[in-house]
Design an enzyme around this catalytic site. Sequence first.
Site: not given
Ligand SMILES: *Cc1c(COP(=O)(O)O)cnc(C)c1O
Length: 390
Positions: A72, A325
């Site tokens: 993120t 999410c």
């Molecule tokens: C899980 C995910 C994120 C977020 O990653 P985090 O480390 O949980 O913040 C972003 N993009 C995609 C495609 C994801 O699957």
Amino acid sequence: MTPIYMDYAATTPTDQRVVEAMLPCFGDIFGNPSSLHGFGQDARAAIEEARAKIASFIGAKPAEVVFTSGGTESDNFAIKGVAWANHKKGDHIITSAIEHHAVLESCRFLEKEGFKVTCLPVDSDGLVDPAEVAKAITDRTVLISIMHANNEIGTIEPIAEIGRIAKERKVYFHTDAVQTFGHLPFTVDELNVDLLSASAHKLCGPKGVGLLYIREGTRIVPFMHGGEQESGRRASTQNVPGIVGFGKAVELAAATLAEEAARLTAFRDRFIKGIFERLGGIRLNGHPTRRLPNNINLSVESIEGEGMVLSLDMLGIACSTGSACSSSSLEPSHCLLAIGLPHEFSHGSLRFSLGRYTRESDIDAVLEALPQVVGRLRAMSPLYEGKKPA
Ligand SMILES: *Cc1c(COP(=O)(O)O)cnc(C)c1O
């Protein structure tokens, strides 16, 4: 019955070997990597070793890898950092309708600041058309952000081709590779990307650590201020245990990448074939072949995804509806809407995602359980009245 975990796209169990690699960072290697003394040097050496290992895995220079708190943050950093740094040159960003919220919401935020965002549609398999990307580029375009593979429906996008267009038109290109990093073989040069996001907890590493690859020469402003860490690109004392664990997770993933992708692809296809033999009124979402080796996304007619997830959970099977999410809201996922599923169909979506500890017997157990769950829920569903039972 031992529980069956099929939600690897949401997060993965941390590999025990990763935990062991991290343990010294909770012991002797506790120094601040910015400190000049030996304690600091030890911590610094540990993160630089991880950086070198990870950089070489994607064909990057160590200096091009910036550690962050996760996918993120990396997405936010890439999009806002490049947009702000290049504001004088232009104010236009191109992305797609099926991006992770970290990308979409960052773009939406910039829109409120006056940037223009083109959100490209996808086809019914979830593919972005590179020709559409080329058409959308204007002389005001500063960034294109298209994900490598979609976290919900598993479709793998034509990143190398889009990257070639971006390069020709001299527009920065970012890809969210959180779902492919450590799972599919690639280098940053093969993908033609300038920026790439990854996250350790999607490849059996720890949570709370990720990276942004930033090609040398890319104009980007820092997202965090208050320190000179990560060569001034990301302030805050580094997450030393997390980074060391990330390095170990990459080393382990790299060692078995091809075999693991083949193993999971075989499981995935066995799952898909088996469920279509056992159940009517379902469809596979995402591209049938250009998809992540570990992703199965199904829509089941006339019932709610939440009901199925909860029923399967009672049987010891963990999966999700859409993405983690969006699963707390009853809104159908933006990805499923983008591929044009009818509203009713998109409520009954289930995502099974496989990984390192998935066994063939797990696939068989789910093939047994899912038709029973669907049959029971359909028998109670007013939406299914008048239709034949499964
Ligand atoms: C899980 C995910 C994120 C977020 O990653 P985090 O480390 O949980 O913040 C972003 N993009 C995609 C495609 C994801 O699957």
